[in-house]
Every structure is written in C-alpha cells, then in structure tokens.
Design an enzyme around this catalytic site. Sequence first.
Site, mmCIF file in Angstrom:
data_model
loop_
_atom_site.group_PDB
_atom_site.id
_atom_site.type_symbol
_atom_site.label_atom_id
_atom_site.label_comp_id
_atom_site.label_asym_id
_atom_site.label_seq_id
_atom_site.Cartn_x
_atom_site.Cartn_y
_atom_site.Cartn_z
ATOM 1 C CG LEU A 47 -19.433 3.749 107.256
ATOM 2 C CD1 LEU A 47 -20.339 2.538 107.444
ATOM 3 C CD2 LEU A 47 -19.033 3.867 105.786
ATOM 4 N NE ARG A 48 -16.616 11.687 108.704
ATOM 5 C CZ ARG A 48 -15.593 11.489 109.536
ATOM 6 N NH1 ARG A 48 -15.778 10.969 110.735
ATOM 7 N NH2 ARG A 48 -14.382 11.838 109.192
ATOM 8 C CG ASN B 139 -15.700 9.572 114.796
ATOM 9 O OD1 ASN B 139 -16.076 8.687 114.035
ATOM 10 N ND2 ASN B 139 -14.746 10.436 114.476
ATOM 11 C CG HIS C 138 -7.273 8.316 118.557
ATOM 12 N ND1 HIS C 138 -7.671 8.781 117.317
ATOM 13 C CD2 HIS C 138 -6.457 9.272 119.069
ATOM 14 C CE1 HIS C 138 -7.105 9.979 117.102
ATOM 15 N NE2 HIS C 138 -6.368 10.295 118.161
ATOM 16 C CG HIS D 85 -4.943 5.787 113.636
ATOM 17 N ND1 HIS D 85 -4.531 6.052 114.920
ATOM 18 C CD2 HIS D 85 -6.194 6.283 113.539
ATOM 19 C CE1 HIS D 85 -5.494 6.691 115.559
ATOM 20 N NE2 HIS D 85 -6.513 6.837 114.749
ATOM 21 C CG ASN E 19 -5.301 13.090 114.997
ATOM 22 O OD1 ASN E 19 -4.113 13.033 115.288
ATOM 23 N ND2 ASN E 19 -6.239 13.400 115.869
ATOM 24 C CG ASP F 117 -8.392 6.834 110.243
ATOM 25 O OD1 ASP F 117 -9.595 7.034 110.490
ATOM 26 O OD2 ASP F 117 -7.478 7.521 110.757
ATOM 27 C CG HIS G 184 -13.387 15.458 107.089
ATOM 28 N ND1 HIS G 184 -14.154 15.492 108.234
ATOM 29 C CD2 HIS G 184 -12.239 14.825 107.430
ATOM 30 C CE1 HIS G 184 -13.498 14.908 109.229
ATOM 31 N NE2 HIS G 184 -12.329 14.484 108.767
ATOM 32 N N GLY H 228 -8.150 14.062 108.412
ATOM 33 C CA GLY H 228 -8.735 12.837 107.852
ATOM 34 C C GLY H 228 -8.670 12.785 106.338
HETATM 35 N N1 LIG Z 1 -8.181 10.109 111.403
HETATM 36 C C1 LIG Z 1 -8.569 11.342 111.236
HETATM 37 O O1 LIG Z 1 -7.761 12.177 110.842
HETATM 38 N N2 LIG Z 1 -9.825 11.719 111.476
HETATM 39 C C2 LIG Z 1 -10.840 10.935 112.091
HETATM 40 C C3 LIG Z 1 -10.815 10.972 113.569
HETATM 41 C C4 LIG Z 1 -9.477 11.129 114.171
HETATM 42 O O2 LIG Z 1 -8.821 10.101 114.395
HETATM 43 O O3 LIG Z 1 -9.086 12.265 114.442
HETATM 44 C C5 LIG Z 1 -12.192 11.416 111.651
HETATM 45 O O4 LIG Z 1 -13.211 10.941 112.147
HETATM 46 O O5 LIG Z 1 -12.237 12.299 110.766
#
Ligand SMILES: NC(=O)N[C@@H](CC(=O)O)C(=O)O
Length: 421
Positions: free
Chosen positions: A54-55, A85, A172, A225, A271, A298, A302, A317
């Site tokens: 959710l950032r 994170n 992860h 994932h 990822n 996931d 961004h 992501g």
């Molecule tokens: N899944 C992703 O590609 N990104 C995730 C974190 C991560 O797992 O690298 C993220 O927070 O952007």
Amino acid sequence: MMAYLLKGVSILGAAPTDLYINDGVISAPVPDAEVIDAAGLVALPGLVDVHTHLREPGREDAETVETGSRAAALGGYTAVCAMANTSPVADTAGVVEQVWRLGREAGLVDVQPIGAVTVGLAGKQMAELGAMASSAADVRIFSDDGFCVADPKLMRRALEYVKAFDGVIAQHAEEPRLTEGAQMHEGEVSTRLGLTGWPAVAEEAIIARDVLLAEHVGSRLHVCHVSTAGSVEVLRQAKARGVRVTAEVTPHHLLLTDERAEGYDPVFKVNPPLRTRSDVEALRQALLDGVIDVVATDHAPHAVQDKECEWSYARPGMLGLETALPIVLSVFGPKWDLIADRMSIAPARIAGLDGHGGDLTKAGTPANLTLVDPSVQRVVDPAELASISRNTPYAGMTLPGRIVATFLRGEATVLDGKAVK
Ligand SMILES: NC(=O)N[C@@H](CC(=O)O)C(=O)O
C-alpha cells in the site's frame, strides 16, 4: 444501516436465490430492503489478499492506504494484508498501528498490517514481533517481503518466536547470493536479451531450507509468490510430510511468461520474475491440487519515474488488485468453488481474519461479499484504475468478469461497478 436484497443472485454458481443483507450480516428476509437486481450475477465471499503493497507511509505518490483500499474494493476484496516494506518500515507497534488506523479511516476494506521480521528489513536483528502482535493492529503475519530472511539462524528464531501466538512467517524466497544483479528469469530468453538471470534454484533452495526449519520448529511458514515448477515439487513433498506450510501464487505468474521481457518494457519486470510456460503450467496445476493454497496479488504500485525508465533501473512490481479476479477467471474459467477457496476462504484462514471467507448461504455470516458479472468482457484501461500508479501489465487486454458490487460488513463499498466513497 441499509438493508439489501440481492434478487436472483447465484451464490458460487448455484441456482438463483434471494439473498438478504441486514445489520452487517446475511439475514432472513426483511421488509424495505433496497433491491439490487442480481440476475446473472455470482456472489462470492469477499476476496482476501494476503500480499498487498500500500506504500503508506513513505511513498504516497505511488499509493496510499485509501487509494489502495479503493482499488481493492473495486477488485472485489474486503480485506488486504499490507506488506511491511514502507518507509519507515512497519517494524514497530507504532507503524503497524498507523497503517491499521488509516485502513479503518478509509473504511473500504479491512487493512491488516503485516509486520517486518527484521529491523528495517535489514536481515540482521529481529523486530519487535511480540509488540506488534499485541498492538491494536493484532499482527499475525510477519514478512521482510522485498527481501529474503536469508540468515538461517534468524529465520529459525523468528519461526520459534511466532509459535507462541500462532503467528506465521511469510518468506520472500530468494537466496540473495544467487540473484546478485538479476534482472529477469535465468534461461534462454535472458541469454538472448543479455540480461542477468534470476535462477529458479534461488527460490527453490530457500523454500527447501525453510520447510525443513518449519518442520524442525513445528511452526507455521507461508511462502510468498511461488514462481517455479521446482518450488511446487518442494512444497508438494513438504505438505505430504505434514509440514505446516502454506503458499501463494500471483495472477501474473499464472498467466505471463519471461518472453514478455523481449520488448524491454519494464512493466513486465517483477520479483520473482516471470518464468517459463512449463512453470506457469505447474503453478496452475498446483493451485488446482491445493499444493498452492491461495492467489495473492503482490499488488506493487510504482510511480512513473520508477517504472518508465531503462529496464535495469526500473523497480520490480506490478499492480494487481483490480485485475486479479478477471485474470483468475480467464485462466480457470468459472470454477467458483475453487475461486472462493483460493481467493477468500483460505487466505482469510491463513491471515486469521475471522469474519471473512464466510458461508454466504448461512444467516448470521458477516456480510463480506462481492457480486461478479461473469458475462461481461472488459478491456483493461490503466487510466480507469483507482490506484495512483499505472503499472499494470494487462493494459489493452480483454478480460472476463466485472465486479458489480462489494459489501464490507453489510455496507456497500462498491455499487454498479463504482466505489461508493
Ligand atoms: N514484487 C515486486 O516485484 N516488488 C515488491 C517487492 C519485491 O518483492 O521485490 C515491491 O514492493 O515493489
């Protein structure tokens, strides 16, 4: 509080019926209910996502708790687990309580914070798991997602620690030494494109280690994932031995392959990376078999500058909340019992979210549900998404299924395909 009658609704694909919602629960018939013509619509228990980014706090330019909650409700979700994170990292009771409170204020889905396993996600020192568990946020899932808890001793201690309150460590799985500089799946396509590879074994080695640790400690492990056929085999064996392990797969790993990297469009950078056709096939089968327990989005929003740049500089992501159900429908067809289990019932169980993933045929069940029109095909238009970010890999794709309405404890959060607030 408004009462609703979902007239002629099909619960999980069963024969049409009338479903009443009153006082926050599925109820016996009540007079003066607001009638929703639900002929042709399928009711599912509200979807639950065990893996959402959710950032907020820190990157509110990419997503906030409120915008992510709205995206979730529009995608048919009634609960999401918010990954740790953020900036600051959700590694204290203060931060997880802040996220939890922001979720309550938005009031669109239940936002259940995930706590970090290690301080600052740095992998060195265990975070205050007990303080987060006993905080108002009532944290049950802990994860350093984005990073692997690579130190086996720390992983063991974390598994031991959460056993006391039936917590779970969501790993992860990425052996960092094997993925240094990695840009995409290591294979024929990466060789052709000249991009450094992320080998399948980097995931599989950690899962193998962690199921052994979880077995040794007798604690609960959840694998984030899962992306490779080899990981599925490790999980299959561990489950057969009775290890307390659960696993998730994302919609994108169920649909897309590493060939998408061929245009060097970073929207396909993620990822763990997109894998091969045979991995996709194995993941689909594992979800059908129950070796993989849940679909988790996931959802990784961004900002434009972090995504629309050269492949090697782009953040990994993809968005997921608003397209997850259509993707799963496109892959598996209208297998409503499977969808309800893997996207609502099992994730609610893993996250300990009582009240979600309930039986909609029973009076008294909390009215957390979503109404889907499976007959509609829609073209994904990034401009229409409720997320602040635009990094969907499905732009321009035609997908089946439209979320018509979502209810959280009997209150509509989505009506006629639009967010109510
Ligand atoms: N899944 C992703 O590609 N990104 C995730 C974190 C991560 O797992 O690298 C993220 O927070 O952007």
